[in-house]
Design an enzyme around this catalytic site. Structure first.
Site, mmCIF file in Angstrom:
data_model
loop_
_atom_site.group_PDB
_atom_site.id
_atom_site.type_symbol
_atom_site.label_atom_id
_atom_site.label_comp_id
_atom_site.label_asym_id
_atom_site.label_seq_id
_atom_site.Cartn_x
_atom_site.Cartn_y
_atom_site.Cartn_z
ATOM 1 N N HIS A 1 0.819 -1.223 0.000
ATOM 2 C CA HIS A 1 0.000 0.000 0.000
ATOM 3 C C HIS A 1 0.854 1.275 0.000
ATOM 4 C CE1 HIS A 1 -0.097 -0.595 4.664
ATOM 5 N NE2 HIS A 1 0.936 0.131 4.329
ATOM 6 N N HIS B 1 -1.749 4.667 9.728
ATOM 7 C CA HIS B 1 -0.426 5.307 9.769
ATOM 8 C C HIS B 1 -0.498 6.678 10.426
ATOM 9 C CE1 HIS B 1 -0.257 2.426 6.459
ATOM 10 N NE2 HIS B 1 1.048 2.467 6.480
ATOM 11 N N HIS C 1 10.291 -3.894 3.847
ATOM 12 C CA HIS C 1 10.710 -2.501 3.673
ATOM 13 C C HIS C 1 11.012 -1.882 5.025
ATOM 14 C CE1 HIS C 1 6.385 -1.932 4.429
ATOM 15 N NE2 HIS C 1 6.479 -0.620 4.433
ATOM 16 N N GLU D 1 4.182 -5.182 8.580
ATOM 17 C CA GLU D 1 2.824 -5.095 8.024
ATOM 18 C C GLU D 1 2.341 -6.435 7.482
ATOM 19 O OE1 GLU D 1 3.074 -0.377 6.744
ATOM 20 O OE2 GLU D 1 3.352 -1.916 5.227
#
Lengths: 288, 126
Positions: A12, A59, A193, A240
């Site tokens: 995302h 977030h 990431h 995530e």
């Protein structure tokens, strides 16, 4: 009888929204990522799901550190995408399905989970991006939404097993839902990431391949790592994957037949991220 | 012995783990960054950074890191990258710029390092 028809799993990265806004889907940098959604487009057109139950992480739009739930389930009539601080164009508002939300909440609390419940809830790119990718160019989303937020921001995070078990409880709730809607589950974020620290830019194709290889057929393999293991392997935002694990759990209902992979796309890099898209389908149990 | 206590966190080199201690340490700077979800607050920060940091009660180390656009300094003072990304946006920096700043590379070199690992792997069921 309602049923879970399949699962869409997707990164995302906010920059994807920019690429969509600028029409860069065919650009050499973006094409290998966007092309991964062709099987998803074909599938949603053919199957036409009515409801999306989405495991994602906020977030810093709806939740702040003053009150940070480990699990939160939306029970709102609608969910607006709001400015996350960058003034980007907003995604269309999502229509909720409060009746189904409360049914899920009733069920998972019955299974001894303790979610925060939200009658007002805004949703950020972490939720919206897979919609923009799976149903591109629409002014109104063709599915109703039940959002399930997992804390991936502030440690301690829930364990992979806990997320999988929550997903399973959600799956049980969906199986017992009285409606006849077709339900797709969505897991968002990942894969490897890391945005912060001297190791920013860390990627780990080996761990990502491990997840992609086991997601459909043996998701419990992903539960062997602790959250800190995953931080080390996949980077601080690679956790995530917990959203993927929750969503996969919701497809994992005993007696429901098998889960098969229809498509998988893995591409490095999208921004700082090893980006992935997976489409899974629930197949009916075969009876003699 | 508490069987559920994981023990002291093992350090992962170059990798902040934003835990309760960091969240407490960084509450003020993260609260300031959270306020930047609203455009009026972004404008107020740009108009007077010092007054805005004062309003949110940032401590000396946090203010100094913000003044110097020192991302690692902000993190070391409790900043969380999900919130700091909103501040970075005001400075015209994206997460790839932040990657460069934290690794001592230019943004172009940081991007090139990611591109050098480029690959695409695709499976579609028959």
């Amino acid at each position: 009888m309602s049923k879970v028809v399949g699962g869409i799993f997707s990164s995302h990265v906010p920059a994807i929204g920019n690429a969509i806004a600028k029409g860069l889907q065919g650009d050499a940098y973006w094409k290998p990522f966007f092309d991964g959604f062709a099987p998803v487009h074909e599938w949603v057109e053919r199957v036409k799901p009515d409801v999306a139950v989405v495991f994602y992480n906020d977030h810093g739009l709806n939740f702040f550190l003053d009150k940070m739930p480990t699990f939160a389930i939306g029970a709102a009539h609608e969910y607006a995408n709001e400015d996350e601080g960058w003034g980007l164009p907003k995604f269309p508002t999502f229509e909720g399905h409060p009746e189904l939300s409360w049914h899920i909440i009733d069920h998972v609390v019955g299974e001894e989970f303790d979610p925060v419940t939200c009658q007002k809830m805004t949703v950020d790119h972490g939720l919206a991006m897979p919609f923009a990718l799976s149903w591109p160019g629409l002014a109104k989303w063709p599915v109703k939404l039940v959002p399930i937020n997992i804390n991936t921001v502030q440690h301690p995070l829930p364990s992979p097993k806990r997320c999988f078990d929550l997903g399973r409880a959600v799956g049980h709730a969906l199986e017992s839902w009285k409606g006849d809607e077709k339900i797709v589950v969505i897991g968002t974020g990942g894969l490897s990431h890391q945005l912060d620290g001297e190791r920013a830019g860390h990627l780990n194709p080996e761990y990502d391949r491990f997840c992609l290889q086991h997601l459909a057929t043996d998701p419990e393999a992903l539960l062997k790592h602790s959250v800190l293991d995953i931080v080390e392997l996949a980077g601080s935002q690679g956790v995530e994957i917990l959203n993927w694990i929750g969503a996969r759990g919701a497809m994992d209902v005993a007696g429901r037949g098998s889960v098969v992979e229809l498509a998988s796309n893995y591409h490095i890099p999208i921004s700082n991220t090893a980006a992935a898209t997976v489409l899974l389908e629930n197949r009916e149990a075969v009876t003699a | 012995m508490d069987q559920y206590y994981a023990g002291p966190r093992r350090p992962i080199p170059g990798t902040p783990v934003f835990d309760g201690a960091a969240a407490e340490r960084g509450f003020a700077i993260n609260a300031m960054c959270y306020s930047f979800n609203e455009d009026a607050n972004r404008k107020a920060f740009v108009a007077d950074e010092e007054a805005y940091m004062e309003r949110y009660g940032l401590d000396a180390e946090q203010r100094d890191a913000v003044r110097r656009r020192d991302v690692l300094g902000m993190i070391s003072a409790g900043g969380n990258v999900y919130y700091l990304a909103k501040l970075a946006g005001i400075f015209g920096l994206n997460v790839q710029d932040l990657g460069g700043l934290q690794t001592g590379m230019s943004t172009d070199d940081f991007k090139a390092r990611l591109l050098a690992q480029g690959l695409t792997e695709r499976r579609v069921a028959a």
